[in-house]
Motif scaffolding. Structure first.
Motif, PDB file in Angstrom:
ATOM      1  N   PRO A 415     -39.186  84.620  88.547  1.00 51.88           N
ATOM      2  CA  PRO A 415     -39.697  83.285  88.219  1.00 51.88           C
ATOM      3  C   PRO A 415     -39.610  82.346  89.420  1.00 51.88           C
ATOM      4  O   PRO A 415     -38.716  82.454  90.259  1.00 51.88           O
ATOM      5  CB  PRO A 415     -38.783  82.815  87.088  1.00 51.88           C
ATOM      6  N   ASP A 416     -40.560  81.416  89.482  1.00 49.53           N
ATOM      7  CA  ASP A 416     -40.549  80.410  90.545  1.00 49.53           C
ATOM      8  C   ASP A 416     -39.461  79.377  90.308  1.00 49.53           C
ATOM      9  O   ASP A 416     -38.845  78.880  91.246  1.00 49.53           O
ATOM     10  CB  ASP A 416     -41.921  79.725  90.618  1.00 49.53           C
ATOM     11  N   THR A 417     -39.238  79.016  89.045  1.00 52.60           N
ATOM     12  CA  THR A 417     -38.242  78.011  88.678  1.00 52.60           C
ATOM     13  C   THR A 417     -37.491  78.489  87.444  1.00 52.60           C
ATOM     14  O   THR A 417     -38.105  78.991  86.500  1.00 52.60           O
ATOM     15  CB  THR A 417     -38.911  76.653  88.376  1.00 52.60           C
ATOM     16  N   VAL A 418     -36.163  78.315  87.474  1.00 51.84           N
ATOM     17  CA  VAL A 418     -35.321  78.693  86.341  1.00 51.84           C
ATOM     18  C   VAL A 418     -34.499  77.480  85.929  1.00 51.84           C
ATOM     19  O   VAL A 418     -33.932  76.779  86.778  1.00 51.84           O
ATOM     20  CB  VAL A 418     -34.383  79.863  86.706  1.00 51.84           C
ATOM     21  N   LEU A 419     -34.447  77.226  84.621  1.00 52.87           N
ATOM     22  CA  LEU A 419     -33.684  76.097  84.093  1.00 52.87           C
ATOM     23  C   LEU A 419     -32.323  76.574  83.607  1.00 52.87           C
ATOM     24  O   LEU A 419     -32.224  77.541  82.842  1.00 52.87           O
ATOM     25  CB  LEU A 419     -34.442  75.438  82.941  1.00 52.87           C
ATOM     26  N   LEU A 420     -31.259  75.876  84.066  1.00 54.87           N
ATOM     27  CA  LEU A 420     -29.897  76.145  83.613  1.00 54.87           C
ATOM     28  C   LEU A 420     -29.382  74.908  82.891  1.00 54.87           C
ATOM     29  O   LEU A 420     -29.174  73.859  83.505  1.00 54.87           O
ATOM     30  CB  LEU A 420     -28.979  76.492  84.787  1.00 54.87           C
ATOM     31  N   ALA A 421     -29.208  74.998  81.571  1.00 53.14           N
ATOM     32  CA  ALA A 421     -28.768  73.860  80.777  1.00 53.14           C
ATOM     33  C   ALA A 421     -27.252  73.856  80.669  1.00 53.14           C
ATOM     34  O   ALA A 421     -26.638  74.859  80.302  1.00 53.14           O
ATOM     35  CB  ALA A 421     -29.402  73.902  79.388  1.00 53.14           C
ATOM     36  N   VAL A 422     -26.635  72.704  80.988  1.00 54.97           N
ATOM     37  CA  VAL A 422     -25.185  72.538  80.872  1.00 54.97           C
ATOM     38  C   VAL A 422     -24.911  71.760  79.596  1.00 54.97           C
ATOM     39  O   VAL A 422     -25.379  70.619  79.453  1.00 54.97           O
ATOM     40  CB  VAL A 422     -24.616  71.786  82.089  1.00 54.97           C
ATOM     41  N   PRO A 423     -24.189  72.324  78.632  1.00 57.81           N
ATOM     42  CA  PRO A 423     -23.955  71.611  77.370  1.00 57.81           C
ATOM     43  C   PRO A 423     -23.152  70.347  77.587  1.00 57.81           C
ATOM     44  O   PRO A 423     -22.246  70.292  78.422  1.00 57.81           O
ATOM     45  CB  PRO A 423     -23.185  72.633  76.526  1.00 57.81           C
ATOM     46  N   ARG A 424     -23.495  69.303  76.796  1.00 63.96           N
ATOM     47  CA  ARG A 424     -22.783  68.023  76.892  1.00 63.96           C
ATOM     48  C   ARG A 424     -21.430  68.119  76.209  1.00 63.96           C
ATOM     49  O   ARG A 424     -21.265  68.846  75.233  1.00 63.96           O
ATOM     50  CB  ARG A 424     -23.608  66.907  76.260  1.00 63.96           C
ATOM     51  N   THR A 425     -20.448  67.371  76.722  1.00 62.88           N
ATOM     52  CA  THR A 425     -19.109  67.354  76.138  1.00 62.88           C
ATOM     53  C   THR A 425     -19.180  66.885  74.697  1.00 62.88           C
ATOM     54  O   THR A 425     -19.756  65.843  74.393  1.00 62.88           O
ATOM     55  CB  THR A 425     -18.186  66.431  76.939  1.00 62.88           C
ATOM     56  N   ALA A 426     -18.585  67.643  73.787  1.00 64.19           N
ATOM     57  CA  ALA A 426     -18.603  67.308  72.359  1.00 64.19           C
ATOM     58  C   ALA A 426     -17.203  66.949  71.898  1.00 64.19           C
ATOM     59  O   ALA A 426     -16.203  67.399  72.450  1.00 64.19           O
ATOM     60  CB  ALA A 426     -19.127  68.490  71.545  1.00 64.19           C
ATOM     61  N   GLY A 427     -17.144  66.116  70.848  1.00 63.20           N
ATOM     62  CA  GLY A 427     -15.852  65.764  70.266  1.00 63.20           C
ATOM     63  C   GLY A 427     -15.141  64.687  71.059  1.00 63.20           C
ATOM     64  O   GLY A 427     -15.621  64.183  72.066  1.00 63.20           O
ATOM     65  N   GLU A 428     -13.938  64.329  70.593  1.00 64.24           N
ATOM     66  CA  GLU A 428     -13.167  63.271  71.224  1.00 64.24           C
ATOM     67  C   GLU A 428     -11.975  63.812  71.997  1.00 64.24           C
ATOM     68  O   GLU A 428     -11.130  63.063  72.463  1.00 64.24           O
ATOM     69  CB  GLU A 428     -12.689  62.270  70.159  1.00 64.24           C
ATOM     70  N   GLY A 429     -11.862  65.115  72.131  1.00 67.43           N
ATOM     71  CA  GLY A 429     -10.759  65.690  72.869  1.00 67.43           C
ATOM     72  C   GLY A 429     -10.952  65.553  74.367  1.00 67.43           C
ATOM     73  O   GLY A 429     -11.961  65.039  74.855  1.00 67.43           O
ATOM     74  N   THR A 430      -9.974  66.018  75.122  1.00 63.15           N
ATOM     75  CA  THR A 430     -10.049  65.967  76.572  1.00 63.15           C
ATOM     76  C   THR A 430     -11.131  66.919  77.067  1.00 63.15           C
ATOM     77  O   THR A 430     -11.109  68.104  76.753  1.00 63.15           O
ATOM     78  CB  THR A 430      -8.700  66.352  77.197  1.00 63.15           C
ATOM     79  N   PRO A 431     -12.106  66.421  77.837  1.00 61.25           N
ATOM     80  CA  PRO A 431     -13.186  67.301  78.298  1.00 61.25           C
ATOM     81  C   PRO A 431     -12.651  68.332  79.285  1.00 61.25           C
ATOM     82  O   PRO A 431     -11.761  68.058  80.089  1.00 61.25           O
ATOM     83  CB  PRO A 431     -14.164  66.329  78.969  1.00 61.25           C
ATOM     84  N   ASP A 432     -13.209  69.518  79.212  1.00 58.37           N
ATOM     85  CA  ASP A 432     -12.796  70.599  80.102  1.00 58.37           C
ATOM     86  C   ASP A 432     -13.648  70.544  81.370  1.00 58.37           C
ATOM     87  O   ASP A 432     -14.562  71.357  81.573  1.00 58.37           O
ATOM     88  CB  ASP A 432     -12.964  71.946  79.391  1.00 58.37           C
ATOM     89  N   VAL A 433     -13.351  69.579  82.222  1.00 62.71           N
ATOM     90  CA  VAL A 433     -14.129  69.413  83.453  1.00 62.71           C
ATOM     91  C   VAL A 433     -13.989  70.629  84.368  1.00 62.71           C
ATOM     92  O   VAL A 433     -14.992  71.189  84.816  1.00 62.71           O
ATOM     93  CB  VAL A 433     -13.724  68.114  84.183  1.00 62.71           C
ATOM     94  N   PRO A 434     -12.747  71.076  84.677  1.00 64.85           N
ATOM     95  CA  PRO A 434     -12.637  72.240  85.584  1.00 64.85           C
ATOM     96  C   PRO A 434     -13.345  73.477  85.049  1.00 64.85           C
ATOM     97  O   PRO A 434     -14.014  74.190  85.797  1.00 64.85           O
ATOM     98  CB  PRO A 434     -11.121  72.456  85.693  1.00 64.85           C
ATOM     99  N   GLY A 435     -13.216  73.737  83.731  1.00 63.01           N
ATOM    100  CA  GLY A 435     -13.836  74.925  83.170  1.00 63.01           C
ATOM    101  C   GLY A 435     -15.347  74.880  83.250  1.00 63.01           C
ATOM    102  O   GLY A 435     -16.001  75.873  83.611  1.00 63.01           O
ATOM    103  N   THR A 436     -15.942  73.708  82.932  1.00 59.73           N
ATOM    104  CA  THR A 436     -17.399  73.584  82.975  1.00 59.73           C
ATOM    105  C   THR A 436     -17.924  73.698  84.402  1.00 59.73           C
ATOM    106  O   THR A 436     -18.905  74.404  84.668  1.00 59.73           O
ATOM    107  CB  THR A 436     -17.838  72.248  82.355  1.00 59.73           C
ATOM    108  N   VAL A 437     -17.262  72.985  85.320  1.00 61.31           N
ATOM    109  CA  VAL A 437     -17.712  73.022  86.709  1.00 61.31           C
ATOM    110  C   VAL A 437     -17.561  74.434  87.280  1.00 61.31           C
ATOM    111  O   VAL A 437     -18.425  74.922  88.013  1.00 61.31           O
ATOM    112  CB  VAL A 437     -16.939  71.994  87.560  1.00 61.31           C
TER     113      VAL A 437
END
Length: 703
Positions: A415-437
């Motif tokens: 493919p010429d272009t591929v889309l990678l979707a990153v899910p938005r942080t859900a809930g009110e807990g502490t976001p997992d920034v290191p894990g997502t990145v």
């Protein structure tokens, strides 16, 4: 004495008459037989018969330069061993008198359309027939006497030899200037920058042969005649060379204008691609559009400029107004044949402080600007995606890049272009920034490791990662912001391999994502269905630190737009009388405390008070009950609103400046000293002979 009395009397009457005094000529000539006669039967001829003095021509060949053969350019400079382009010139109101007819806030300013003409000429010499973008960084003010040196540079084509047929090759353009009498080591000021595209735009599929358009309502002559008076009231002064607007029609959100070059400059039309005075005149019609913001506007950002003909002296134009200060143009000649097309032009209100003498470049900041309605796109749309993809995408979805790789092994096309979707942080807990990145980092590494994707682009889709102030954004998602920080680094290290696309929760934004994801921009944001692009703009180049007029020294630095470092201005302040125990200090230097920075950014917890907490200066007035200080004493200490010519202080919070200290040194001491004294003496109870460990981790601005 010695003059004929009748001749002297008649001369005096003639002088009075031409200055507005009423004279009874019938009584003067009574009895002389004088009578009225008809004027000559031929009409007065409003033509100039004297020759224009041609500008001096230097021997470019004798200087080892190339001839530019253009009124705005002096020579071309061959760059040995490179296909870079460098054009030079000298501009002044003497060499180009028509420039004097374009004044802003009382100064002669080079029109933005001149930079467009220069960019087009540079593009022709670089083999780039399309001006993709041109941003005006700083106004070019011409001096009353003398001239300015001009340089237009186009970078070399850095594409590999085997990729010469790529249609998206771009060259970077810069326009610099400095005074003609500048020292050799004096810096050049950047006035415009942009991008030239090598791909030729398609032939125009429109014309303006039907004129005026059916259903268009003409603008009344009285309204058109009063246009330049309103523009002058807003600070824009146009002389004869820029007053060629003849007729204007309205049709919905569109304006249709007819303009021609006036007599003084009409003969030069054939020397230009599109004469800057004529293109600028067409833009004056925006002052007659009901959706145009009040006040004068000047061009700021040109996008998608293409010319299909040259040398027009009379034009027809269609102006389509988009958002505030945004317009698209189609310009045709007197027969309606296409001459030029401009996909998008953003205009901004001028600030008088911009139009002082040019100086070195200032600080820059990131700003989000609306994308043109028809931006450039990639060769192929997005048809392949990885991860959880929003509903509007009609694409083949794979669980991860590994699954996509298996499909390629089985014979699927790359493919010429591929889309990678990153899910938005859900809930009110502490976001997992290191894990997502870290997860995105794994995809980035896998993308770069697979040579089959060397010619493809990975578009990373996030939600709420960036703030777009003009779209009313509030807080941002910290996890998505971390992803942007990572991918921005990958973009800088591997241009063309990655792109970032951020959206909100608006359904209109989700509907536009398929089209937006195909745009050829490395970073984009979609808010409410509208696309925004990040651009560098000058932080303090718009006159934000110009003292108010007519208030003398009664002003101070204050916050006018909290949340950004350049959201400050010099504002008028009502002078106040001194109370008991107070003194007025003529400020010579003020200390910048970290609380001032937090206050400007809107991050201080609570009321931070007025900016400027400490400083140094000379006492200029003493209030009742003050016997310690006298006018003329050099003092330092705590001041109220020290960012101004004068500040009021409690006499007890001042101390004499030690011998040998400068005002700058003294201004940086008071809060640091008082903080340390309070901490060590009042809180810690230190005594003579005790030891103390001072840790520097808490240091900051002003420490």
């Amino acid at each position: 004495e010695g003059r004929s009395e009748p001749h002297t009397l008649l001369t005096a009457l003639a002088e009075l008459y031409v200055r507005g005094t009423a004279v009874d000529w019938a009584a003067l000539f009574d009895g002389t037989g004088a009578h009225r006669v008809d004027l000559p039967t031929y009409p007065f001829q409003h033509h100039r018969y004297w020759l224009d003095a041609p500008p001096p021509v230097s021997d470019a060949d004798g200087l080892g330069l190339g001839r530019a053969d253009h009124p705005l350019l002096g020579a071309t400079v061959p760059v040995a061993g490179s296909d870079a382009v460098l054009l030079t010139s000298s501009l002044s109101t003497r060499s180009h008198p028509w420039l004097a007819d374009h004044a802003v806030a009382g100064s002669v300013v080079v029109p933005g359309t001149v930079f467009v003409e220069l960019a087009v000429q540079a593009g022709d010499r670089a083999g780039c027939g399309h001006l993709a973008e041109l941003a005006l960084e700083r106004p070019l003010v011409l001096p009353v006497e003398g001239a300015v040196q001009l340089q237009v540079s186009v970078t070399a084509d850095e594409r590999p030899d085997d990729e010469d047929d790529r249609p998206d090759g771009r060259r970077t353009l810069h326009v610099y200037a400095r005074p003609q009498d500048a020292d050799p080591d004096e810096p050049w000021t950047l006035h415009a920058s942009g991008a030239l595209a090598a791909d030729e735009p398609p032939a125009p599929d429109w014309d303006l042969r039907v004129w005026p358009p059916a259903g268009a309502e003409p603008v009344e002559d009285a309204e058109l005649e009063g246009l330049y008076e309103r523009l002058a009231a807003g600070g824009l002064g146009y002389g004869p060379a820029f007053r060629g607007l003849r007729r204007v029609w309205r049709h919905g959100d569109d304006l249709y204008a007819e303009a021609e070059l006036p007599e003084p400059v009409a003969g030069d039309a054939a020397s230009y691609a599109l004469h800057p005075a004529l293109l600028d005149t067409v833009l004056h019609g925006l002052g007659l559009h009901p959706r145009t913001p009040d006040g004068a506007l000047l061009p700021f950002l040109w996008s998608g400029v293409s010319l299909s003909a040259a040398g027009a002296g009379t034009v027809r134009a269609r102006l389509t107004v988009g958002g505030p200060g945004e317009v698209a143009l189609r310009v045709a000649d007197a027969t309606g044949a296409p001459v030029a097309e401009i996909d998008s032009l953003l205009l901004r209100a001028p600030s008088p402080g911009q139009f002082a003498a040019s100086g070195p470049d200032g600080l820059l900041r990131l700003d989000w600007l609306p994308a043109p309605e028809e931006p450039s796109t990639r060769t192929h749309p997005v048809r392949v995606a990885v991860g959880a993809v929003p509903a509007p995408f009609a694409a083949t979805v794979y669980a991860d890049l590994g699954a996509l790789g298996e499909a390629l092994d089985a014979g699927a096309a790359v493919p010429d272009t591929v889309l990678l979707a990153v899910p938005r942080t859900a809930g009110e807990g502490t976001p997992d920034v290191p894990g997502t990145v870290a997860g995105v980092l794994a995809h980035v590494r896998a993308w770069l490791a697979d040579e089959r994707f060397a010619g493809s682009c990975l578009v990373v889709l996030t939600s709420g990662a960036v703030q777009v102030p003009a779209a009313g954004d509030g807080s941002c998602d910290v996890t998505a912001a971390g992803v942007w920080g990572l991918v921005r680094t990958a973009i800088s290290e591997h241009p063309g391999r990655f792109a970032l696309l951020d959206t909100d929760d608006d359904p209109a934004s989700l509907d536009t994502l398929p089209a937006v994801s195909a745009m050829a921009e490395p970073q984009l944001a979609v808010r409410g269905g509208r696309v925004w692009m990040p651009r560098l703009v000058r932080m303090a180049g718009d006159g934000v630190l110009v003292p108010p007029v007519g208030v003398g020294d009664a002003w101070r630095l204050d916050i006018v737009a909290q949340g950004r470092l350049d959201g400050v201005a010099l504002v008028a302040e009502e002078p106040r009388a001194l109370g008991p125990g107070q003194v007025r200090v003529g400020v010579r230097a003020a200390g910048v405390n970290f609380r001032d920075v937090l206050n400007v950014l809107g991050m201080y917890p609570g009321d931070a008070g007025r900016m400027g907490l400490e400083g140094a200066g000379v006492i200029v007035e003493v209030g009742p009950g003050v016997d310690r200080w006298a006018v003329g004493d050099r003092v330092m200490g705590m001041l109220d609103a020290a960012f101004g010519p004068t500040a009021v202080a409690d006499a007890r919070q001042l101390a004499p400046i030690p011998q040998g200290w400068s005002f700058e040194q003294a201004a940086s001491v008071p809060i640091v000293f008082l903080t340390a004294y309070y901490a060590l003496v009042d809180l810690a109870g230190l005594r003579a002979g005790e030891s103390v460990l001072v840790h520097a981790a808490a240091g900051g601005v002003g420490m």
